[in-house]
Design an enzyme around this catalytic site. Structure first.
Site, PDB file in Angstrom:
ATOM      1  N   ASP A  48      -8.492  -3.959  -6.770  1.00 13.77           N
ATOM      2  CA  ASP A  48      -8.054  -3.385  -5.500  1.00 13.77           C
ATOM      3  C   ASP A  48      -8.850  -2.109  -5.233  1.00 13.77           C
ATOM      4  O   ASP A  48      -8.894  -1.217  -6.080  1.00 13.77           O
ATOM      5  CB  ASP A  48      -6.555  -3.066  -5.575  1.00 13.77           C
ATOM      6  CG  ASP A  48      -5.945  -2.730  -4.229  1.00 13.77           C
ATOM      7  OD1 ASP A  48      -6.530  -1.898  -3.496  1.00 13.77           O
ATOM      8  OD2 ASP A  48      -4.884  -3.279  -3.913  1.00 13.77           O
ATOM      9  N   HIS A  88      -7.355  -5.734  -1.250  1.00 15.94           N
ATOM     10  CA  HIS A  88      -6.217  -4.818  -1.250  1.00 15.94           C
ATOM     11  C   HIS A  88      -4.930  -5.579  -1.001  1.00 15.94           C
ATOM     12  O   HIS A  88      -4.778  -6.209   0.038  1.00 15.94           O
ATOM     13  CB  HIS A  88      -6.442  -3.758  -0.173  1.00 15.94           C
ATOM     14  CG  HIS A  88      -5.383  -2.700  -0.133  1.00 15.94           C
ATOM     15  ND1 HIS A  88      -4.777  -2.191  -1.254  1.00 15.94           N
ATOM     16  CD2 HIS A  88      -4.821  -2.044   0.920  1.00 15.94           C
ATOM     17  CE1 HIS A  88      -3.897  -1.270  -0.906  1.00 15.94           C
ATOM     18  NE2 HIS A  88      -3.902  -1.172   0.407  1.00 15.94           N
ATOM     19  N   SER A  90       0.833  -1.194   0.000  1.00 17.82           N
ATOM     20  CA  SER A  90       0.000   0.000   0.000  1.00 17.82           C
ATOM     21  C   SER A  90       0.875   1.255   0.000  1.00 17.82           C
ATOM     22  O   SER A  90       1.750   1.398  -0.856  1.00 17.82           O
ATOM     23  CB  SER A  90      -0.938  -0.079   1.202  1.00 17.82           C
ATOM     24  OG  SER A  90      -1.991   0.819   1.114  1.00 17.82           O
TER      25      SER A  90
END
Length: 515
Positions: free
Chosen positions: A456, A484, A229
């Site tokens: 995502d 994700h 991320s």
């Protein structure tokens, strides 16, 4: 709900690290991304003023968590003035378990900004990463400056944070706009009052420089790293600053550093819409779907109606906080990060539509890392501090938001209006931004593995494609699925490719796809 560039990881990682939020730095060229104060030295040189930091010895001690050691790393508060004083960063490790030749240290970061890397290591990565990887690497984490155990940014008390998270972020009139802007201003003022010393020094560039100090102190000639991320932007920034010191870098759930804040927020809004439509397609096939058993579009309309209803009349939750639109929206968004949370979301929505909001409130509280006693971790505080330093604000004031709302609603009919207004927070930040959007090429770096998931919600797949194309040595690995990030989420194809890269140094064929 402040959902500006919120990112987090899979449900397994979330159990350990909590929600992870995003931010990225971002001008037209790489040099413009760095403040003069944070500019890095050439990879071959260590300035005299930093030699004591690079030469320090970590004093490892028992953490009180079985299998882990802890230490404290000292780094300059201000790299432009290292003589002005240091700050202390929390570091933890789990030694390589063997068998096999030790490959060095593998630094992990779960995202954010604001996620505790130490908590992630001790709760998940240090015991949950594939055994062959843990066998040959010391698993290492450092809480970034401003986060958790490392000089944490603080902003609001628990009661004030409760009020902040309940502020209406889909204002319908001038009074509600004033209430929202007042909340953002009070949040920013609280951060300045409580954390004014560190607030100008929590940029991603500075954290990347801290990582290089840690690399040297650990005795590694090159950095091996898995970032998820926001952690992908941190890893890419490290590669930009220190390309000759790049070892094996995995950037999972990648961000695009070339995008300005407004585009990042709008792209992410579209990502949440994609994730919601995947959830809705699954939901409407089930007899107990609280959004009906018709079409995906009809499910979206049903959710929007629910949000309007709780905006007009919040529902009870069994405690003093009622479930209004902001907390309800946060609860739904929280479940978009992993399809494993979809059953919980169906149940929570069923109860909330029926007049009992505790299920969605619990999802929202997990998202904000609110404890049962009403206190909050510093996740949201650090998130705003880094985001607002890394990029210029999307807006200068409410008039800009109103102009942008139609494009956000086009990106997401369900979440667009709220997410458009949520991006206003940095307009009132007390510390000016030091970063600008720019492409990262990291010329001269060893092969870097970029991983993207096609549906995502928080880091749209196009960002992974873009980053892999920007990086001179980037290789793209694609997971065709929901949720994700991809590593450790159940795809043997993904895990095998990443494990082989970490253990052997050979990335998969560029463009490899897994499901």
């Amino acid at each position: 709900m402040d959902s500006r560039r919120l990112l987090r990881m899979s449900a397994t990682a979330l159990a350990a690290a909590g929600l992870i939020l995003s931010g990225c730095s971002g001008g037209s060229d790489a040099a413009a991304s760095r403040s003069t104060a944070a500019a890095a030295p050439p990879a071959s040189a260590t300035p005299d003023a930093l030699k004591k930091h690079y030469a320090q010895k970590l004093k490892w001690r028992d953490c009180g968590v079985e299998g882990f050691q802890c230490a404290t790393l000292r780094v300059p508060l201000d790299y432009a003035k290292p003589e002005a004083g240091d700050i202390e960063l929390a570091v933890s490790r789990a030694r390589a378990t063997g068998p096999g030749k030790r490959l060095g240290s593998l630094l992990v970061n779960p995202g954010g900004p604001g996620g505790s890397a130490v908590g992630y290591l001790q709760g998940y990565a240090g015991i949950g990463y594939p055994a062959p990887v843990r066998a040959r690497y010391d698993m290492v984490a450092v809480d970034p400056r401003g986060v958790a155990r490392s000089e944490p940014v603080e902003c609001l008390t628990g009661p004030r944070m409760d009020a902040y998270t309940q502020t209406d972020q889909t204002p319908d009139d001038a009074a509600e706009i004033t209430a929202l802007t007042t909340a953002f201003k009070e949040f920013a003022a609280g951060c300045e009052q409580k954390s004014g010393k560190i607030l100008p020094h929590v940029s991603t560039v500075e954290t990347a420089r801290d990582m290089d100090v840690l690399r040297a102190v650990l005795g590694d000639a090159r950095l091996s790293y898995v970032g998820a991320s926001y952690g992908t932007f941190l890893g890419a920034t490290y590669a930009e600053l220190f390309p000759a010191r790049v070892g094996r870098l995995v950037l999972d759930g990648a961000m695009d550093p070339s995008l300005p804040s407004l585009d990042l927020n709008r792209d992410q809004t579209a990502g949440f819409e994609t994730a919601f439509r995947a959830f809705a397609a699954d939901c409407v096939e089930k007899k107990d779907c609280p959004l009906g058993t018709g079409s995906v579009d009809a499910a979206g309309e049903a959710l929007k109606k629910f949000f309007r209803d709780v905006d007009a009349k919040p529902v009870p939750t069994g405690e003093t906080r009622a479930l209004g639109e902001s907390l309800a929206t946060t609860g739904v968004i929280a479940a978009m990060y992993d399809e494993g949370a979809w059953p919980q979301l169906r149940e929570a929505l069923t109860r909330a539509i029926g007049g009992e909001g505790s299920g969605l409130l619990a999802l929202a509280d997990g998202y904000y890392e609110r404890e049962a006693d009403g206190t909050y971790a510093n996740l949201m505080f650090a998130n705003a501090a880094v985001n607002c330093l890394d990029l210029p604000s999307s807006y200068t004031g409410p008039a800009d938001v109103e102009k942008a709302v139609p494009s956000f609603e086009k990106a997401s009919p369900v979440f667009g209006r709220g997410l458009a207004w949520a991006a206003l927070n940095c307009a009132y930040w007390p510390t000016p931004p030091t970063g600008r959007p720019h492409r990262i090429t990291a010329e001269g770096a060893a092969p870097i593995l970029v991983v993207g998931t096609t549906r995502d919600p928080a880091t749209p797949y196009r960002w992974a494609r873009s980053l892999s194309e920007q990086l001179s040595s980037g290789t793209l690995l694609t997971y065709e699925g929901d949720g994700h990030t991809a590593y450790g989420r159940g795809s043997d194809c993904i895990d095998s490719a990443i494990n082989a890269y970490l253990l052997e140094g050979t990335p998969p064929t560029d463009g490899k796809r897994c499901s």
